[in-house]
Design a protein around this motif. Structure first.
Motif, PDB file in Angstrom:
ATOM      1  N   LYS A  82      36.985 -45.385  72.160  1.00  0.00           N
ATOM      2  CA  LYS A  82      36.582 -44.858  70.849  1.00  0.00           C
ATOM      3  C   LYS A  82      37.184 -43.475  70.608  1.00  0.00           C
ATOM      4  CE  LYS A  82      32.198 -47.379  70.643  1.00  0.00           C
ATOM      5  NZ  LYS A  82      30.727 -47.268  70.543  1.00  0.00           N
ATOM      6  N   GLY A  83      37.526 -42.787  71.706  1.00  0.00           N
ATOM      7  CA  GLY A  83      38.117 -41.472  71.582  1.00  0.00           C
ATOM      8  C   GLY A  83      39.191 -41.248  72.626  1.00  0.00           C
ATOM      9  N   VAL A  84      40.268 -40.553  72.241  1.00  0.00           N
ATOM     10  CA  VAL A  84      41.381 -40.255  73.142  1.00  0.00           C
ATOM     11  C   VAL A  84      41.723 -38.775  73.028  1.00  0.00           C
ATOM     12  CG1 VAL A  84      43.819 -40.677  73.642  1.00  0.00           C
ATOM     13  CG2 VAL A  84      42.347 -42.583  72.990  1.00  0.00           C
ATOM     14  N   LEU A  85      41.943 -38.129  74.170  1.00  0.00           N
ATOM     15  CA  LEU A  85      42.370 -36.731  74.207  1.00  0.00           C
ATOM     16  C   LEU A  85      43.771 -36.670  74.800  1.00  0.00           C
ATOM     17  CD1 LEU A  85      41.754 -33.675  73.906  1.00  0.00           C
ATOM     18  CD2 LEU A  85      40.844 -33.743  76.246  1.00  0.00           C
ATOM     19  N   ILE A  86      44.730 -36.140  74.037  1.00  0.00           N
ATOM     20  CA  ILE A  86      46.114 -36.016  74.476  1.00  0.00           C
ATOM     21  C   ILE A  86      46.392 -34.563  74.834  1.00  0.00           C
ATOM     22  CG2 ILE A  86      48.538 -36.367  73.869  1.00  0.00           C
ATOM     23  CD1 ILE A  86      47.617 -38.322  71.719  1.00  0.00           C
ATOM     24  N   LEU A  87      47.006 -34.341  75.995  1.00  0.00           N
ATOM     25  CA  LEU A  87      47.368 -32.997  76.422  1.00  0.00           C
ATOM     26  C   LEU A  87      48.869 -32.792  76.234  1.00  0.00           C
ATOM     27  CD1 LEU A  87      44.554 -33.356  77.684  1.00  0.00           C
ATOM     28  CD2 LEU A  87      45.374 -32.156  79.699  1.00  0.00           C
ATOM     29  N   GLY A  88      49.252 -31.592  75.762  1.00  0.00           N
ATOM     30  CA  GLY A  88      50.665 -31.307  75.573  1.00  0.00           C
ATOM     31  C   GLY A  88      50.928 -29.825  75.398  1.00  0.00           C
ATOM     32  N   THR A  89      52.195 -29.471  75.457  1.00  0.00           N
ATOM     33  CA  THR A  89      52.565 -28.059  75.366  1.00  0.00           C
ATOM     34  C   THR A  89      52.828 -27.603  73.938  1.00  0.00           C
ATOM     35  OG1 THR A  89      54.885 -28.623  75.764  1.00  0.00           O
ATOM     36  CG2 THR A  89      53.557 -28.025  77.688  1.00  0.00           C
ATOM     37  N   SER A  90      52.908 -28.522  72.993  1.00  0.00           N
ATOM     38  CA  SER A  90      53.140 -28.156  71.597  1.00  0.00           C
ATOM     39  C   SER A  90      52.573 -29.230  70.679  1.00  0.00           C
ATOM     40  CB  SER A  90      54.639 -27.997  71.319  1.00  0.00           C
ATOM     41  OG  SER A  90      55.294 -29.254  71.403  1.00  0.00           O
ATOM     42  N   GLU A  91      52.412 -28.868  69.417  1.00  0.00           N
ATOM     43  CA  GLU A  91      51.946 -29.841  68.436  1.00  0.00           C
ATOM     44  C   GLU A  91      52.940 -31.000  68.332  1.00  0.00           C
ATOM     45  OE1 GLU A  91      51.099 -28.035  64.699  1.00  0.00           O
ATOM     46  OE2 GLU A  91      49.812 -26.479  65.558  1.00  0.00           O
TER      47      GLU A  91
END
Length: 270
Positions: A82-91
């Motif tokens: 139902k929910g996902v969190l994406i990690l990254g260094t920029s938009e």
């Protein structure tokens, strides 16, 4: 499905805070450095931290390989979070990951400075720079199944979910990636220019490539690419072809691209 992102420069502690933030946002899945992690279990993917070079790590984190990307997409379809969190260094990076994994548009981007103090970020940077310590938001057992030689130690993270009085904990793994022992890898601007020039000159209809300029920003590079074209062809088609080629060259180098501006400066007879 609701999609969120946590953005911040490399080494600022995003992975360390991912489990707690995912719980607060009611996200069952974390996407971090090429891995699909569901509530402390690695469902699919290959961790970028296993790459032998920083360039390889970037390509893995962006799911550039088709097989890696397909495996991740199938894992997300199976677990249907139902929910996902994406990690990254920029938009730009998190938006590319969402698009490549066929996820809905990102609903909200949280920045590391919003959830970590300046002192905490400095400490995270120090540990990354001086000790090569990287965090994987998954238990040691999950990590060591395929990566026995890089584990440093497991760490327990305590937190409290919103609307709950009960404190809980999750285990993370602190690892030392292979590439940290090999020194830094950087790609110079002349090397980038040479790579683009060589391949663009081979495009039918391109007579010559002018002086390429590259501007570096926080989220990626902007390329200005002047060419000389052969007279007698649709110039807009040639321009798009050159633009797409230059974009793909940079992406394959692991470089985040903001824009490729192609200018047809001259026309010559064949």
């Amino acid at each position: 499905m609701r999609v969120y992102a946590l953005v911040g420069p490399s080494g600022t502690g995003k992975s360390h805070r991912a489990i707690r933030l995912a719980a607060e946002l009611h996200c069952q899945v974390i996407i971090d450095d090429g891995l699909i992690i569901e509530e402390n279990r690695i469902l699919a993917g290959t961790t970028a931290k296993r790459s032998s070079t920083r360039l390889g790590a970037i390509k893995t984190a962006l799911f550039q390989e088709q097989e890696h990307r397909d495996e991740a997409v199938q894992a997300l379809l199976r677990c249907a979070p139902k929910g996902v969190l994406i990690l990254g260094t920029s938009e730009g990076m998190v938006e590319k990951i969402a698009a490549r994994l066929k996820l809905p548009a990102i609903e909200k981007i949280i920045y590391i400075h919003d959830i970590a103090s300046s002192n905490e970020i400095r400490k995270a940077r120090y540990n990354r720079a001086h000790h090569g310590r990287h965090v994987v938001p998954a238990p040691a057992l999950e990590v060591t199944r395929n990566w026995t030689d890089a584990l440093i130690n497991p760490v327990k993270v305590f937190f409290q979910k919103k609307g709950s009085e009960r404190k809980t904990w999750a285990e993370q793994s602190v690892v030392r990636p292979t590439f940290t022992s090999l020194g830094n890898l950087s790609i110079s601007t002349p090397a980038i220019v040479a790579g683009i020039t060589h391949q663009v000159q081979e495009v039918p209809g391109v007579a010559d490539v002018g002086s390429i300029s590259i501007s570096h920003g926080d989220d990626g590079v902007t390329v200005r690419l002047p060419i000389t074209a052969v007279y007698g062809q649709p110039l807009h088609v040639l321009g798009r072809k050159v633009q797409r080629l230059a974009f793909d060259i940079l992406e394959n180098m692991g470089i985040s691209v903001l824009a490729v501006d192609v200018t047809i400066e001259k026309l010559v007879m064949k």
